[in-house]
Design an enzyme around this catalytic site. Structure first.
Site, PDB file in Angstrom:
ATOM      1  N   SER A  69      41.950 -23.769  12.171  1.00  0.00           N
ATOM      2  CA  SER A  69      40.729 -23.223  12.774  1.00  0.00           C
ATOM      3  C   SER A  69      40.420 -21.825  12.244  1.00  0.00           C
ATOM      4  CB  SER A  69      40.866 -23.199  14.300  1.00  0.00           C
ATOM      5  OG  SER A  69      41.962 -22.394  14.689  1.00  0.00           O
TER       6      SER A  69
ATOM      7  N   ASP B 111      49.697 -27.324  26.789  1.00  0.00           N
ATOM      8  CA  ASP B 111      49.532 -27.678  25.377  1.00  0.00           C
ATOM      9  C   ASP B 111      48.544 -28.842  25.241  1.00  0.00           C
ATOM     10  OD1 ASP B 111      50.145 -27.663  22.601  1.00  0.00           O
ATOM     11  OD2 ASP B 111      51.598 -29.280  22.887  1.00  0.00           O
TER      12      ASP B 111
ATOM     13  N   GLU C  93      54.355 -19.872  17.715  1.00  0.00           N
ATOM     14  CA  GLU C  93      54.859 -21.247  17.875  1.00  0.00           C
ATOM     15  C   GLU C  93      55.860 -21.500  16.752  1.00  0.00           C
ATOM     16  OE1 GLU C  93      52.126 -24.838  18.781  1.00  0.00           O
ATOM     17  OE2 GLU C  93      52.441 -24.932  16.624  1.00  0.00           O
TER      18      GLU C  93
ATOM     19  N   HIS D 264      43.451 -29.212   7.308  1.00  0.00           N
ATOM     20  CA  HIS D 264      44.789 -29.334   7.908  1.00  0.00           C
ATOM     21  C   HIS D 264      45.756 -29.697   6.783  1.00  0.00           C
ATOM     22  CE1 HIS D 264      47.939 -30.434  10.795  1.00  0.00           C
ATOM     23  NE2 HIS D 264      47.186 -30.025  11.807  1.00  0.00           N
TER      24      HIS D 264
ATOM     25  N   ARG E  54      51.571 -38.069  16.026  1.00  0.00           N
ATOM     26  CA  ARG E  54      51.074 -37.648  17.333  1.00  0.00           C
ATOM     27  C   ARG E  54      51.746 -38.453  18.444  1.00  0.00           C
ATOM     28  NH1 ARG E  54      50.102 -33.800  15.127  1.00  0.00           N
ATOM     29  NH2 ARG E  54      48.163 -32.700  14.777  1.00  0.00           N
TER      30      ARG E  54
ATOM     31  N   ASN F 122      46.809 -21.988  14.074  1.00  0.00           N
ATOM     32  CA  ASN F 122      47.894 -22.387  13.165  1.00  0.00           C
ATOM     33  C   ASN F 122      48.013 -21.555  11.901  1.00  0.00           C
ATOM     34  OD1 ASN F 122      48.817 -24.372  14.833  1.00  0.00           O
ATOM     35  ND2 ASN F 122      47.848 -26.064  13.734  1.00  0.00           N
TER      36      ASN F 122
ATOM     37  N   TRP G 135      42.715 -38.830  16.754  1.00  0.00           N
ATOM     38  CA  TRP G 135      43.234 -37.464  16.809  1.00  0.00           C
ATOM     39  C   TRP G 135      42.119 -36.484  16.468  1.00  0.00           C
ATOM     40  CZ3 TRP G 135      43.883 -34.343  12.242  1.00  0.00           C
ATOM     41  CH2 TRP G 135      44.243 -33.016  12.557  1.00  0.00           C
TER      42      TRP G 135
HETATM   43  O1  SFD Z   1      47.713 -28.333  15.673  1.00  0.00           O
HETATM   44  C1  SFD Z   1      27.055 -31.957  11.425  1.00  0.00           C
HETATM   45  N1  SFD Z   1      42.997 -28.092  14.392  1.00  0.00           N
HETATM   46  C2  SFD Z   1      43.853 -27.017  14.651  1.00  0.00           C
HETATM   47  N2  SFD Z   1      43.686 -25.775  14.149  1.00  0.00           N
HETATM   48  C3  SFD Z   1      44.384 -24.710  14.629  1.00  0.00           C
HETATM   49  O2  SFD Z   1      44.206 -23.565  14.170  1.00  0.00           O
HETATM   50  N3  SFD Z   1      45.299 -24.890  15.648  1.00  0.00           N
HETATM   51  C4  SFD Z   1      45.560 -26.109  16.199  1.00  0.00           C
HETATM   52  O3  SFD Z   1      46.291 -26.213  17.173  1.00  0.00           O
HETATM   53  C5  SFD Z   1      44.936 -27.258  15.553  1.00  0.00           C
HETATM   54  N4  SFD Z   1      45.196 -28.574  16.017  1.00  0.00           N
HETATM   55  C6  SFD Z   1      44.074 -29.387  16.168  1.00  0.00           C
HETATM   56  C7  SFD Z   1      42.971 -29.200  15.288  1.00  0.00           C
HETATM   57  C8  SFD Z   1      41.884 -30.083  15.400  1.00  0.00           C
HETATM   58  C9  SFD Z   1      41.901 -31.092  16.388  1.00  0.00           C
HETATM   59  C10 SFD Z   1      40.727 -32.013  16.492  1.00  0.00           C
HETATM   60  C11 SFD Z   1      42.984 -31.212  17.276  1.00  0.00           C
HETATM   61  C12 SFD Z   1      44.057 -30.370  17.151  1.00  0.00           C
HETATM   62  C13 SFD Z   1      42.979 -32.264  18.329  1.00  0.00           C
HETATM   63  C14 SFD Z   1      42.163 -28.058  13.173  1.00  0.00           C
HETATM   64  C15 SFD Z   1      40.870 -27.255  13.278  1.00  0.00           C
HETATM   65  O4  SFD Z   1      40.172 -27.563  14.421  1.00  0.00           O
HETATM   66  C16 SFD Z   1      40.013 -27.526  12.035  1.00  0.00           C
HETATM   67  O5  SFD Z   1      40.786 -27.164  10.920  1.00  0.00           O
HETATM   68  C17 SFD Z   1      38.685 -26.752  11.974  1.00  0.00           C
HETATM   69  O6  SFD Z   1      37.942 -26.929  13.157  1.00  0.00           O
HETATM   70  C18 SFD Z   1      37.841 -27.193  10.784  1.00  0.00           C
HETATM   71  O7  SFD Z   1      36.641 -26.466  10.770  1.00  0.00           O
HETATM   72  P1  SFD Z   1      35.269 -27.027  10.106  1.00  0.00           P
HETATM   73  O8  SFD Z   1      34.220 -26.025  10.342  1.00  0.00           O
HETATM   74  O9  SFD Z   1      35.539 -27.476   8.732  1.00  0.00           O
HETATM   75  O10 SFD Z   1      34.951 -28.375  10.954  1.00  0.00           O
HETATM   76  P2  SFD Z   1      34.526 -28.512  12.499  1.00  0.00           P
HETATM   77  O11 SFD Z   1      35.006 -27.356  13.289  1.00  0.00           O
HETATM   78  O12 SFD Z   1      34.986 -29.845  12.948  1.00  0.00           O
HETATM   79  O13 SFD Z   1      32.914 -28.469  12.477  1.00  0.00           O
HETATM   80  C19 SFD Z   1      32.134 -29.488  11.907  1.00  0.00           C
HETATM   81  C20 SFD Z   1      30.693 -29.226  12.334  1.00  0.00           C
HETATM   82  O14 SFD Z   1      29.782 -30.038  11.594  1.00  0.00           O
HETATM   83  C21 SFD Z   1      28.838 -30.631  12.481  1.00  0.00           C
HETATM   84  N5  SFD Z   1      28.335 -31.820  11.798  1.00  0.00           N
HETATM   85  N6  SFD Z   1      25.983 -31.156  11.608  1.00  0.00           N
HETATM   86  C22 SFD Z   1      24.786 -31.578  11.132  1.00  0.00           C
HETATM   87  N7  SFD Z   1      24.627 -32.771  10.478  1.00  0.00           N
HETATM   88  C23 SFD Z   1      25.691 -33.601  10.285  1.00  0.00           C
HETATM   89  N8  SFD Z   1      25.524 -34.768   9.617  1.00  0.00           N
HETATM   90  C24 SFD Z   1      26.964 -33.201  10.764  1.00  0.00           C
HETATM   91  N9  SFD Z   1      28.203 -33.779  10.763  1.00  0.00           N
HETATM   92  C25 SFD Z   1      29.033 -32.913  11.382  1.00  0.00           C
HETATM   93  C26 SFD Z   1      29.667 -30.865  13.753  1.00  0.00           C
HETATM   94  O15 SFD Z   1      28.874 -31.077  14.891  1.00  0.00           O
HETATM   95  C27 SFD Z   1      30.427 -29.537  13.810  1.00  0.00           C
HETATM   96  O16 SFD Z   1      29.611 -28.521  14.330  1.00  0.00           O
HETATM   97  S1  SFD Z   1      46.695 -29.275  15.688  1.00  0.00           S
HETATM   98  O17 SFD Z   1      46.979 -30.311  16.657  1.00  0.00           O
HETATM   99  O18 SFD Z   1      46.474 -29.812  14.392  1.00  0.00           O
HETATM  100  P1  AMP Z   2      50.643 -30.310  14.541  1.00  0.00           P
HETATM  101  O1  AMP Z   2      50.649 -30.250  16.017  1.00  0.00           O
HETATM  102  O2  AMP Z   2      51.486 -31.425  13.984  1.00  0.00           O
HETATM  103  O3  AMP Z   2      49.267 -30.271  13.950  1.00  0.00           O
HETATM  104  O4  AMP Z   2      51.353 -28.997  14.017  1.00  0.00           O
HETATM  105  C1  AMP Z   2      50.898 -27.700  14.249  1.00  0.00           C
HETATM  106  C2  AMP Z   2      51.467 -26.818  13.181  1.00  0.00           C
HETATM  107  O5  AMP Z   2      52.892 -26.918  13.146  1.00  0.00           O
HETATM  108  C3  AMP Z   2      51.019 -27.180  11.772  1.00  0.00           C
HETATM  109  O6  AMP Z   2      50.946 -25.965  11.072  1.00  0.00           O
HETATM  110  C4  AMP Z   2      52.138 -28.055  11.247  1.00  0.00           C
HETATM  111  O7  AMP Z   2      52.210 -28.027   9.842  1.00  0.00           O
HETATM  112  C5  AMP Z   2      53.358 -27.420  11.889  1.00  0.00           C
HETATM  113  N1  AMP Z   2      54.447 -28.362  12.173  1.00  0.00           N
HETATM  114  C6  AMP Z   2      54.423 -29.410  13.024  1.00  0.00           C
HETATM  115  N2  AMP Z   2      55.607 -30.044  13.066  1.00  0.00           N
HETATM  116  C7  AMP Z   2      56.426 -29.379  12.234  1.00  0.00           C
HETATM  117  C8  AMP Z   2      57.784 -29.525  11.843  1.00  0.00           C
HETATM  118  N3  AMP Z   2      58.550 -30.508  12.319  1.00  0.00           N
HETATM  119  N4  AMP Z   2      58.267 -28.643  10.942  1.00  0.00           N
HETATM  120  C9  AMP Z   2      57.503 -27.656  10.441  1.00  0.00           C
HETATM  121  N5  AMP Z   2      56.232 -27.456  10.777  1.00  0.00           N
HETATM  122  C10 AMP Z   2      55.688 -28.296  11.657  1.00  0.00           C
END
Ligand code: SFD
Ligand code: AMP
Length: 634
Positions: free
Chosen positions: A439, A351, A126, A388, A249, A62, A218
């Protein structure tokens, strides 16, 4: 109780967590540490290959600015984030990530992550900032690189070790303590600098999924407020603890909507078929300079949807059929239209299969053909996630070179991404006020923070030594739930009902009930007020008292106990911050019913908080929002 052993690990840099930010830190620091003869150690509660938010995979990256493509600038991205967060953004932190993120994405591709390409060999976007990937194995690919880098530099990684507390001596963070979730071992990590990257917080609020669906959310349930608890306990200043994220969602399976809105250009409607973004458009004028920002901020998109639900116009549907059919019908002939339709159908399923498999299962189970039938969407329960569209996390120093005369005294204290506790760094979900890293940005911020932590180590050398007494006291505290359960387990015939302890699931249910009903969860349509928050805080104080009576039957339950203690700290920081910010700034994420409007004059500011572990007192402080450029310069 069975015998426990203690293992002490000495390292220079300790990376807490094994997710995107942690892997970024491992890859980057391994390189520099090797040159300097320093040791890097990474500790994850799970197995790095499939841990954290990317465990299931993702279908898009993203954040890709594409600076070399020349279409976007760092400033464009900073503007986008600032608008999306209704003005509350640390531009120095966002810009620092944005200027480095493209190289991260290129690295992922080099390691074998399939990024979609068009006929000209360009990434398939996207939306403006997002690129499509076939990312089922995204995390495994990134983890392999991180582990390899650590091995080559003489570093170490520990899996299935749950970290519970930071080690702080004379105000400096000098390590962490935790326990193995597989064998009876306490782990003590002694370090010169510590980077926390343990993700966000899920299941602080009662989820929509209860009963047979409980646990489904989520964001991953294994992100259990480890980062927040670690930095709060260490005494670090926290920021934006009120800025929770409520994603929209697909209902019940939590499937992502981004690809539908941006790639397929779908429209979501109410049950009457009306586009709520169009019919409720006038509402946007109420939200200051951000209501008319393009794109409309995520919370306002939620809000316009929620207004229709309040008017009895729900459910809300993603019109998947219209979207797919509109694209395929635009093809020049019927044969290519049919082919396009199949292609889009494949992409729609991929997706979900790439990142939210449960949604694909739910579609299959309920006979959904996306080209024929719309699917319900809804606003989820709130999550705490600095990476996020929420912003909660630690208050960290920005980079020196991006400061202006106005920002430097507020936003810079020596080392990029260091918290206000010397030696303690934060990245990804763990650092606040720099949303929309996702990510790729989290990995990038891990790289930045890790490198900066090494500079701290080189400059400052050893910290004070943690005493054996401090370690013994923490170890006893960590293991207390096992002892409590063991002592009282035979007092009753049903181990779930016992006057001397409560089990972690019971504790979590109570926490979630308080948060849901008093802090603006889904059952109150995300609304709360001063009086409700005050009552909720009173109830949380009782829960805090009972935390010392948690009982654990197994190692797994011991982890659950500590996850919930971590969640409790996140919950309290949140409630206090919502109470402190005397306005509504992010409708769609939450509404303060007693202060339903935005107050730019008084609250265009960061709400920061600090916890005193000795006294249990929280202090709230307002910090100024200072942008890197004035409006006229943009
Ligand atoms: O769009 C301990 N995210 C998306 N990012 C994208 O780039 N594209 C997408 O398509 C994304 N989408 C999405 C996303 C996340 C999820 C769950 C879904 C969909 C369903 C967001 C990214 O994934 C997110 O921003 C990053 O992963 C964040 O990275 P970070 O490093 O801050 O967190 P992490 O990856 O979750 O890792 C956490 C780690 O900590 C460990 N941990 N270890 C030891 N002791 C403890 N007490 C601990 N507690 C946690 C975990 O095991 C892990 O290793 S979209 O749909 O939004
Ligand atoms: P999401 O699946 O909602 O996590 O969205 C993935 C990426 O698209 C994130 O960067 C969101 O901010 C963006 N996004 C989702 N829906 C919209 C929308 N309706 N308009 C603009 N950006 C969006």
């Amino acid at each position: 109780m069975t015998e426990w052993k203690t293992v002490v690990v000495e390292t220079d840099l300790l990376i807490c967590g094994g997710g995107m930010a942690a892997c970024g830190a491992a890859v980057e620091t391994a390189h520099w540490a090797k040159q300097r003869g320093l040791k890097v150690t990474l500790v994850d509660k799970a197995a790095v290959d499939r841990s954290g938010a990317v465990a299931m995979g993702l279908s898009a990256i993203n954040l890709y600015v594409d600076l070399n493509g020349g279409k976007n600038t760092v400033r464009d991205y900073v503007d986008y984030v600032r608008n999306d967060l209704m003005g509350i953004t640390r531009e120095d932190l966002v810009a620092n990530i944005a200027r480095h993120v493209d190289s991260t994405v290129h690295m992922f591709e080099k390691w074998g992550l399939p990024i979609w390409k068009d006929e000209k060999g360009q990434y398939v976007h996207e939306g403006r900032w997002q690129v499509m990937i076939s990312g089922e194995s995204y995390k495994a690919i990134v983890a392999e690189a991180a582990k390899k880098a650590l091995a080559e530099a003489g570093g170490e990684y520990f899996e299935r070790v749950f970290l519970t507390h930071p080690l702080v001596v004379d105000g400096r963070c000098v390590g962490a303590i935790g326990f193995s979730v597989r064998e009876n071992t306490i782990y003590v990590f002694k370090a010169k600098a510590v980077l926390t990257a343990m993700g966000g917080a899920v299941h602080v609020f009662k989820p929509r999924s209860t009963g047979e669906g409980i646990g489904r959310s989520w964001y991953p349930p294994f992100n259990s407020a480890g980062s927040a608890a670690f930095t709060i306990t260490a005494g670090a200043e926290m920021t934006c603890q009120e800025v929770r994220f409520v994603p929209v969602r697909f209902k019940d399976g939590y499937g992502p909507v981004g690809a539908w809105f941006l790639l397929f250009k779908a429209i979501a409607t109410n049950a009457l078929g009306e586009d709520y973004m169009a019919t409720n458009d006038a509402e946007l004028d109420k939200w200051g300079p951000y209501g008319r920002a393009k794109p409309t901020p995520a919370n306002l998109r939620n809000w316009l949807m929620m207004l229709d639900i309040q008017k009895g116009k729900g459910p809300i549907y993603m019109q998947t059929g219209d979207a797919i059919n509109n694209i395929s019908k635009a093809m020049p002939d019927e044969k290519s239209a049919r082919k396009k339709l199949k292609e889009l159908e494949n992409e729609a399923w991929e997706d979900f299969l790439d990142m939210t498999i449960a949604q694909a299962l739910l579609w299959a189970a309920t006979n959904v053909e996306p080209d024929k039938k719309p699917s319900e969407i809804m606003a989820c329960e709130p999550y705490f996630i600095g990476s996020h569209s929420g912003a909660s996390g630690a208050w960290v120093s920005g980079p020196k070179d991006l400061q202006t005369a106005e920002t430097e005294s507020e936003y810079f204290w020596g080392y990029a991404n260091m918290t206000t506790v010397p030696g303690l760094f934060a990245a990804g979900d763990a650092s606040g006020a720099s949303s929309h890293k996702f990510s790729s940005g989290s990995f990038t911020e891990g790289r930045i923070a890790g490198k900066s932590a090494l500079a701290f180590i080189v400059d400052k050398g050893n910290g004070a030594t943690v005493s054996d007494a401090q370690i013994a006291a923490l170890a006893a505290e960590i293991l207390q739930p096992l002892a409590t359960f063991e002592k009282h387990r035979d007092d009753t015939t049903d181990p779930d009902i016992n006057p001397s302890y409560l089990r972690p699931k019971q504790f979590m249910s109570r926490l979630q009930k308080v948060m849901d009903e008093y802090a603006g969860g889904v059952s109150t349509q995300l609304a709360t007020s001063k009086a409700q928050l005050e009552k909720g805080l009173e109830l949380l104080a009782f829960l805090r008292e009972d935390a010392s009576k948690l009982g654990a039957e197994t190692l797994h339950e011991l982890m659950r106990c500590w996850e919930n203690r971590h969640r409790l700290l996140q919950a309290e920081a949140h409630m206090r911050s919502v109470l402190f910010r005397d306005e509504t700034r992010w409708p769609g994420y939450y509404v303060r019913s007693d202060k339903p409007a935005m107050d730019q004059a008084n609250w265009l500011a960061f709400c920061n908080t600090k916890y005193n572990r000795e006294t249990g007192q929280w202090t709230m402080v307002k910090r100024p929002v200072k942008y890197l450029t004035s409006d006229s310069e943009r």
